[in-house]
Design a protein around this motif. Sequence first.
Motif, mmCIF file in Angstrom:
data_model
loop_
_atom_site.group_PDB
_atom_site.id
_atom_site.type_symbol
_atom_site.label_atom_id
_atom_site.label_comp_id
_atom_site.label_asym_id
_atom_site.label_seq_id
_atom_site.Cartn_x
_atom_site.Cartn_y
_atom_site.Cartn_z
ATOM 1 N N GLY A 95 29.925 -19.501 5.781
ATOM 2 C CA GLY A 95 29.561 -20.422 6.488
ATOM 3 C C GLY A 95 29.206 -19.517 8.003
ATOM 4 O O GLY A 95 28.371 -19.762 8.663
ATOM 5 N N SER A 96 30.066 -18.789 8.232
ATOM 6 C CA SER A 96 29.978 -18.097 9.638
ATOM 7 C C SER A 96 28.848 -17.031 9.730
ATOM 8 O O SER A 96 27.943 -17.116 10.682
ATOM 9 N N LEU A 97 28.091 -16.275 8.497
ATOM 10 C CA LEU A 97 27.254 -15.793 8.680
ATOM 11 C C LEU A 97 26.020 -16.519 8.700
ATOM 12 O O LEU A 97 24.970 -16.137 9.526
ATOM 13 N N ALA A 98 25.829 -17.450 7.838
ATOM 14 C CA ALA A 98 24.852 -18.359 8.068
ATOM 15 C C ALA A 98 24.619 -19.399 9.188
ATOM 16 O O ALA A 98 23.641 -19.371 9.813
ATOM 17 N N LEU A 99 25.581 -19.717 9.778
ATOM 18 C CA LEU A 99 25.574 -20.390 11.047
ATOM 19 C C LEU A 99 25.195 -19.389 12.249
ATOM 20 O O LEU A 99 24.340 -19.680 13.178
#
Length: 358
Positions: A266-270
Amino acid sequence: MIYNLLYPLSSEIGVFNVFRYITFRSVWALLTALIVTIIFGPAMIRWLKRIKCGQEIQSEVSAHKCKQGTPTMGGVMIILSVLFSTLLWSDLTNHYIWLCLLVFTGFGAVGFVDDYTKVVKKRNLGISATAKLLGQLLVAGIAIAFLIHEPTYSTQLSVPFFKNINPDLGWFYLPFAVLVMIGASNAVNLTDGLDGLAIGPMVVAMACFAFFVYISGHAAIAEYLAVPSLPGIGEVTIFCGAMVGAGLGFLWFNAYPAQVFMGDVGSLALGGALGFVAVLAKQELLLVIVGGVFVFETLSVILQVGYFKMTGGKRIFRMAPLHHHFELKGIPESKIIIRFWIFSILMALTALSTLKLR
């Protein structure tokens, strides 16, 4: 998809003319992503528990021990809802939409492999830092290479507060833009350490950039506000709306005390998507202001590590990233989170004010 199916019929059925408005479709993209995330979130959390995707807590903050075993990799639900909503409401002939989805899913895939290696394969460190960086470089490099070959895309930079200062980086823009995306991705990853801490500022930042991409795609407004104009980029507002909706839906489950963590997927994609939208809107430097929370969290780590090495073991903060410093000072987790959210809103408003402070 709905736009491509129904808008061509607007000449015969007048009500379908509403689909030509980006604002209308952006609002419904937001609502769709929000509803999908909230409806299917519980099932996703149960599935993550079933495959034993529990977070391993290794922290000096004793209050975090109760988080042991909380499902992680919840970012998968964000990615799926954003994909569904964006594909449903956007103009699928717009290549900027496809570039956004490439970056979003590409960075998410890197994070997924890292998470899967850590929590399913039980390799505590996940994939190597080199492998993670190479994956991010590949995705970002492909996206920016496509972008700078657009005849209408400029390699000039917009400098906040100064409308007549626009340095042209030429081919150096490629590594610069890649750095912006990877920096944003890893900054969000560092911030994701408390319940709802990363997703709150992320929602605020993406809502802010939704406004910037909309005005950049509207020639008359862009000229009036003296911002770079890029035909077709306005459609990315729908992607931003879906991101905001999915983020709010995820916050429903990630708010303190969290039922699920987003994980690296989630964090890398966001973060990667946030960086790319800033690049698209030609507001790369403004990202430092809009994403002020992420910037300060990252700087706290850089300063802590650098000072530790220079002084042979001394520290500036009790612990880095910055949110852990405040925890060790005895400030309750929920209070830290809300204060960081307030700060992110103030930074976003400051960024919006630069449109007239020129």
